[in-house]
Design a protein around this motif. Structure first.
Motif, PDB file in Angstrom:
ATOM      1  N   LEU A   4       0.826  -1.199   0.000  1.00  0.00           N
ATOM      2  CA  LEU A   4       0.000   0.000   0.000  1.00  0.00           C
ATOM      3  C   LEU A   4       0.863   1.252   0.000  1.00  0.00           C
ATOM      4  CD1 LEU A   4      -2.716   1.446   0.233  1.00  0.00           C
ATOM      5  CD2 LEU A   4      -2.576   1.140   2.712  1.00  0.00           C
ATOM      6  N   PHE A   5       1.939   1.240   0.790  1.00  0.00           N
ATOM      7  CA  PHE A   5       2.801   2.417   0.890  1.00  0.00           C
ATOM      8  C   PHE A   5       3.471   2.750  -0.434  1.00  0.00           C
ATOM      9  CE2 PHE A   5       2.835   1.171   5.473  1.00  0.00           C
ATOM     10  CZ  PHE A   5       2.265   2.340   5.956  1.00  0.00           C
ATOM     11  N   GLU A   6       3.760   1.721  -1.236  1.00  0.00           N
ATOM     12  CA  GLU A   6       4.432   1.956  -2.512  1.00  0.00           C
ATOM     13  C   GLU A   6       3.530   2.617  -3.547  1.00  0.00           C
ATOM     14  OE1 GLU A   6       5.708  -2.011  -3.309  1.00  0.00           O
ATOM     15  OE2 GLU A   6       7.749  -1.653  -2.591  1.00  0.00           O
ATOM     16  N   THR A   7       2.228   2.575  -3.333  1.00  0.00           N
ATOM     17  CA  THR A   7       1.284   3.177  -4.275  1.00  0.00           C
ATOM     18  C   THR A   7       1.018   4.651  -3.982  1.00  0.00           C
ATOM     19  OG1 THR A   7      -0.679   2.596  -2.957  1.00  0.00           O
ATOM     20  CG2 THR A   7       0.153   0.932  -4.507  1.00  0.00           C
ATOM     21  N   LEU A   8       1.551   5.172  -2.883  1.00  0.00           N
ATOM     22  CA  LEU A   8       1.210   6.527  -2.450  1.00  0.00           C
ATOM     23  C   LEU A   8       1.925   7.616  -3.239  1.00  0.00           C
ATOM     24  CD1 LEU A   8       1.153   6.046   1.436  1.00  0.00           C
ATOM     25  CD2 LEU A   8      -0.782   6.074  -0.164  1.00  0.00           C
ATOM     26  N   SER A   9       3.125   7.331  -3.753  1.00  0.00           N
ATOM     27  CA  SER A   9       3.904   8.342  -4.471  1.00  0.00           C
ATOM     28  C   SER A   9       4.988   7.648  -5.286  1.00  0.00           C
ATOM     29  CB  SER A   9       4.539   9.320  -3.475  1.00  0.00           C
ATOM     30  OG  SER A   9       5.730   8.780  -2.923  1.00  0.00           O
ATOM     31  N   PRO A  10       5.743   8.393  -6.104  1.00  0.00           N
ATOM     32  CA  PRO A  10       6.851   7.791  -6.858  1.00  0.00           C
ATOM     33  C   PRO A  10       7.994   7.293  -5.973  1.00  0.00           C
ATOM     34  CG  PRO A  10       6.130   9.836  -7.896  1.00  0.00           C
ATOM     35  CD  PRO A  10       5.449   9.775  -6.559  1.00  0.00           C
ATOM     36  N   LEU A  11       7.996   7.624  -4.691  1.00  0.00           N
ATOM     37  CA  LEU A  11       9.040   7.175  -3.781  1.00  0.00           C
ATOM     38  C   LEU A  11       8.796   5.731  -3.363  1.00  0.00           C
ATOM     39  CD1 LEU A  11       9.213  10.353  -1.512  1.00  0.00           C
ATOM     40  CD2 LEU A  11      10.674   9.798  -3.466  1.00  0.00           C
ATOM     41  N   ASN A  16       7.932   6.429   1.995  1.00  0.00           N
ATOM     42  CA  ASN A  16       6.579   6.965   2.188  1.00  0.00           C
ATOM     43  C   ASN A  16       6.118   6.758   3.630  1.00  0.00           C
ATOM     44  OD1 ASN A  16       6.210   7.869  -0.453  1.00  0.00           O
ATOM     45  ND2 ASN A  16       5.411   5.903  -1.145  1.00  0.00           N
ATOM     46  N   ALA A  17       6.357   5.559   4.167  1.00  0.00           N
ATOM     47  CA  ALA A  17       5.956   5.262   5.548  1.00  0.00           C
ATOM     48  C   ALA A  17       6.706   6.159   6.530  1.00  0.00           C
ATOM     49  CB  ALA A  17       6.216   3.795   5.862  1.00  0.00           C
ATOM     50  N   LEU A  18       7.997   6.368   6.282  1.00  0.00           N
ATOM     51  CA  LEU A  18       8.803   7.220   7.159  1.00  0.00           C
ATOM     52  C   LEU A  18       8.287   8.659   7.150  1.00  0.00           C
ATOM     53  CD1 LEU A  18      11.312   7.682   8.939  1.00  0.00           C
ATOM     54  CD2 LEU A  18      12.630   8.049   6.837  1.00  0.00           C
ATOM     55  N   LEU A  19       7.948   9.165   5.977  1.00  0.00           N
ATOM     56  CA  LEU A  19       7.445  10.535   5.870  1.00  0.00           C
ATOM     57  C   LEU A  19       6.105  10.714   6.575  1.00  0.00           C
ATOM     58  CD1 LEU A  19       8.386  11.316   2.156  1.00  0.00           C
ATOM     59  CD2 LEU A  19       9.409  12.325   4.200  1.00  0.00           C
ATOM     60  N   ILE A  20       5.269   9.687   6.554  1.00  0.00           N
ATOM     61  CA  ILE A  20       3.975   9.740   7.250  1.00  0.00           C
ATOM     62  C   ILE A  20       4.188   9.824   8.761  1.00  0.00           C
ATOM     63  CG2 ILE A  20       1.897   8.406   7.786  1.00  0.00           C
ATOM     64  CD1 ILE A  20       2.060   7.327   4.891  1.00  0.00           C
ATOM     65  N   VAL A  60       1.878  21.777   1.040  1.00  0.00           N
ATOM     66  CA  VAL A  60       0.535  21.206   1.136  1.00  0.00           C
ATOM     67  C   VAL A  60       0.361  20.443   2.447  1.00  0.00           C
ATOM     68  CG1 VAL A  60      -1.104  19.598   0.090  1.00  0.00           C
ATOM     69  CG2 VAL A  60       0.270  21.092  -1.359  1.00  0.00           C
ATOM     70  N   VAL A  61       1.381  19.693   2.848  1.00  0.00           N
ATOM     71  CA  VAL A  61       1.290  18.951   4.113  1.00  0.00           C
ATOM     72  C   VAL A  61       1.171  19.912   5.285  1.00  0.00           C
ATOM     73  CG1 VAL A  61       2.513  17.401   5.689  1.00  0.00           C
ATOM     74  CG2 VAL A  61       2.527  16.949   3.238  1.00  0.00           C
ATOM     75  N   GLN A  62       1.960  20.983   5.259  1.00  0.00           N
ATOM     76  CA  GLN A  62       1.888  21.967   6.336  1.00  0.00           C
ATOM     77  C   GLN A  62       0.577  22.740   6.319  1.00  0.00           C
ATOM     78  OE1 GLN A  62       4.351  22.677   8.978  1.00  0.00           O
ATOM     79  NE2 GLN A  62       4.469  20.569   8.269  1.00  0.00           N
ATOM     80  N   LEU A  63      -0.003  22.899   5.140  1.00  0.00           N
ATOM     81  CA  LEU A  63      -1.336  23.502   5.063  1.00  0.00           C
ATOM     82  C   LEU A  63      -2.335  22.658   5.836  1.00  0.00           C
ATOM     83  CD1 LEU A  63      -3.560  25.359   3.981  1.00  0.00           C
ATOM     84  CD2 LEU A  63      -3.555  23.995   1.863  1.00  0.00           C
ATOM     85  N   GLY A  64      -2.295  21.332   5.623  1.00  0.00           N
ATOM     86  CA  GLY A  64      -3.199  20.448   6.352  1.00  0.00           C
ATOM     87  C   GLY A  64      -2.945  20.461   7.848  1.00  0.00           C
ATOM     88  N   LEU A 200      -0.761  12.736  -4.544  1.00  0.00           N
ATOM     89  CA  LEU A 200      -1.975  12.885  -3.740  1.00  0.00           C
ATOM     90  C   LEU A 200      -2.104  11.830  -2.645  1.00  0.00           C
ATOM     91  CD1 LEU A 200      -4.719  13.897  -6.356  1.00  0.00           C
ATOM     92  CD2 LEU A 200      -3.574  15.322  -4.643  1.00  0.00           C
ATOM     93  N   GLY A 201      -1.700  10.597  -2.919  1.00  0.00           N
ATOM     94  CA  GLY A 201      -1.785   9.538  -1.912  1.00  0.00           C
ATOM     95  C   GLY A 201      -0.921   9.836  -0.698  1.00  0.00           C
ATOM     96  N   LEU A 202       0.329  10.194  -0.962  1.00  0.00           N
ATOM     97  CA  LEU A 202       1.240  10.525   0.139  1.00  0.00           C
ATOM     98  C   LEU A 202       0.775  11.780   0.867  1.00  0.00           C
ATOM     99  CD1 LEU A 202       3.867  10.025   1.690  1.00  0.00           C
ATOM    100  CD2 LEU A 202       5.064  11.367  -0.067  1.00  0.00           C
ATOM    101  N   LEU A 203       0.337  12.788   0.117  1.00  0.00           N
ATOM    102  CA  LEU A 203      -0.148  14.017   0.734  1.00  0.00           C
ATOM    103  C   LEU A 203      -1.328  13.748   1.664  1.00  0.00           C
ATOM    104  CD1 LEU A 203       0.001  16.491  -2.297  1.00  0.00           C
ATOM    105  CD2 LEU A 203       1.330  16.645  -0.189  1.00  0.00           C
ATOM    106  N   SER A 204      -2.271  12.939   1.211  1.00  0.00           N
ATOM    107  CA  SER A 204      -3.459  12.633   2.024  1.00  0.00           C
ATOM    108  C   SER A 204      -3.071  11.917   3.311  1.00  0.00           C
ATOM    109  CB  SER A 204      -4.443  11.782   1.219  1.00  0.00           C
ATOM    110  OG  SER A 204      -4.879  12.458   0.061  1.00  0.00           O
TER     111      SER A 204
END
Length: 254
Positions: A4-11, A16-20, A60-64, A200-204
């Protein structure tokens, strides 16, 4: 098998999991202490993300994160400050869209760090700097800088610190100001051609976990005394400023 984590962004899925996780931790830190999470996040992102995507994704992340914190503390927002800050944000965003020439690498860090250190340890800003005109100017300058250096939180918080006396007012008003500022990045980088769809997946996920961290941080905020908060707030700003100075020296010498 794709996770699932691999589908969130090109990373990669692991990054992706670490950034979350970082989003949740830095949001909690900012909500509890008042500042610093955004700068900590952009430093972490710079280690694992392409340079061209760091500032728009961070914005965008900081906006949220800031919008969630502002919503949880909305009754403490200084609306007069927001009303004066907003025109400056618009002016700064318009300048950022058209500005193509940047200061020499390293100079922006020096300017921001010097302002924050003066705010923490120097004499109070003149009262006219805290009025409507000073707030408009602060909004314009910090929004412009934010579009190029990403994390203008220490500079905005140093300004807010001068005009607010209660810790909840500081956090709430700072969060509202930063929400407006980060919102402009969607338009600035959209005009510049950045494609947000691929992220968008990673951002969400980062925004969702950032809100959880914000909720935890706001709960901790109520257990900090005024004196302890002010002291911690000042030292966090000072340490971040010293870090910025060191980064500026490195960039100037490279």
């Amino acid at each position: 098998m794709t996770t699932l984590f691999e589908t969130l962004s090109p990373l990669s899925g692991g990054i992706n999991a670490l950034l979350i996780i970082i989003s949740a931790l830095t949001s909690a830190f900012t909500a509890a202490v008042g500042v610093g999470g955004g700068l900590l996040m952009i430093m972490a992102m710079a280690q694992v993300m392409p340079a061209t995507v760091i500032i728009p994704i961070h914005g965008v992340v900081q906006l949220g994160s800031n919008a969630g914190r502002a919503a949880l503390t909305w009754q403490h927002i200084d609306r007069r400050t927001i009303a004066a800050f907003l025109p400056g944000v618009v002016l700064g965003a318009l300048a950022a869209i058209w500005l193509l020439i940047r200061l020499p690498a390293g100079m922006l860090e020096f300017f921001i760090a010097a302002f924050v250190l003066y705010s923490c340890w120097g004499p109070p800003l003149p009262k006219h700097a805290l009025g409507a005109t000073g707030t408009v100017v602060a909004g314009a300058i910090t929004t412009l800088l934010s579009s190029f250096v990403g994390a203008s939180g220490p500079m905005v918080s140093a300004f807010i610190k001068q005009g607010q006396t209660n810790r909840l007012n500081k956090v709430a008003t700072f969060s509202a100001c930063m929400s407006l500022q980060h919102l402009t990045k969607v338009f600035v980088f959209g005009f510049a051609g950045f494609v947000f769809h691929d992220w968008l997946g990673l951002l969400s996920a980062m925004i969702a976990f950032g809100f959880i961290g914000t909720w935890i941080g706001v709960r901790l905020l109520h257990y900090l005394s005024e004196y302890r908060f002010d002291a911690l707030f000042k030292w966090v700003l000072t340490l971040l400023s010293l870090r910025l100075l060191w980064m500026g020296i490195q960039r100037l010498g490279s």
